[in-house]
Scaffold this active site. Sequence first.
Site, PDB file in Angstrom:
ATOM      1  N   LYS A   1       0.899  -1.400   0.112  1.00 53.58           N
ATOM      2  CA  LYS A   1      -0.050  -0.165  -0.107  1.00 53.58           C
ATOM      3  C   LYS A   1       0.876   1.253  -0.102  1.00 53.58           C
ATOM      4  O   LYS A   1       0.656   2.189   0.635  1.00 53.58           O
ATOM      5  CB  LYS A   1      -0.897  -0.220   1.146  1.00 53.58           C
ATOM      6  CG  LYS A   1      -1.828  -1.045   1.012  1.00 53.58           C
ATOM      7  CD  LYS A   1      -2.951  -1.134   2.302  1.00 53.58           C
ATOM      8  CE  LYS A   1      -4.089  -2.350   2.061  1.00 53.58           C
ATOM      9  NZ  LYS A   1      -3.378  -3.492   2.563  1.00 53.58           N
ATOM     10  N   ARG A   2       1.902   1.424  -0.891  1.00 55.23           N
ATOM     11  CA  ARG A   2       2.695   2.236  -0.929  1.00 55.23           C
ATOM     12  C   ARG A   2       2.132   3.526  -1.550  1.00 55.23           C
ATOM     13  O   ARG A   2       1.357   3.414  -2.433  1.00 55.23           O
ATOM     14  CB  ARG A   2       4.072   2.109  -1.479  1.00 55.23           C
ATOM     15  CG  ARG A   2       4.813   1.017  -0.678  1.00 55.23           C
ATOM     16  CD  ARG A   2       5.368   1.603   0.644  1.00 55.23           C
ATOM     17  NE  ARG A   2       6.495   1.035   1.043  1.00 55.23           N
ATOM     18  CZ  ARG A   2       6.433  -0.044   2.169  1.00 55.23           C
ATOM     19  NH1 ARG A   2       4.836  -0.677   2.483  1.00 55.23           N
ATOM     20  NH2 ARG A   2       7.300  -0.593   2.704  1.00 55.23           N
TER      21      ARG A   2
END
Length: 296
Positions: free
Chosen positions: A102-103
């Site tokens: 989830k960057r």
Amino acid sequence: MSDTSAVLPFGQRLAAAMAERGPVCVGIDPHPQLLEAWGLPDSPGGVRAMTDAVVAGVAGHVAAVKPQAALFERFGSQGVAELEYAIAACRSAGVLCIVDAKRGDIGSTMQGYADAFLKEGSPLAGDAVTLSPYLGFGSLQPAIDVAVENNRGVFVLCLTSNPEGASVQHAVREGVSVAADIARHASQINAQALGGVPQSGDIGPVGLVVGATIGRAVSQTGTDLRAVHGAFLAPGVGAQGAGPAELATVFHGTLPNVLASTSRGILRKGPEVDAITEAAKQAVEESRTALGRPAH
């Protein structure tokens, strides 16, 4: 993957894996309570033992595996090493790996994340990575570019099932919801990647994370999933709560592109590899039934 020029694009590989093995993605979530339930220490060694059991149990039976990066990273450098090990183990076992990181950032920082999780030669590069678009979808472009160049994919958060998500994803700006705008951007990139005129069932490099239990949120936010031509990573399918009726509401016209994401129901069967395998097979059967997809 050692030579991306000889590897099919991620969407084609995912579609083939879903058709052959079933539309299921199994998480590797080494949180303390689960490690304890498995009789394993809450340590990098315990994480490796869990990784080995999950990969051995599900490889050849599901389309993909999804290690939760945060639960590896909590051990610092040793945990990151275990995440690298998990990605390599998936590759060796021939199962697609979606790194759930989830960057999301901007500029050179986003480029750094792209190089880490998507560039050929990086030990953290699986087949795809999850991304957060809430600094603006355009901020994700470096990751999308690297994904396309390396025949990998991304899954962008769009309509998630956590209650807090609606405050951002349902928000409207100039008559368009945030979720609808995210889906629109994904559809444009996928159309270009797929040659300009995508066909039904085509899967481009940009997928979306869409919860299977979000009810009428897709229609309420005006989100056009049918135009995306990407995969939908969907927690909550089958035994987790969403059956045929719920899925028809959320994914109307796009069910062939749904990849059911499951962790708890399978991981609670560990640490025995055979038990994990049986749970994975059951999850595939339940997901195929819920999605109206016959066995291959």
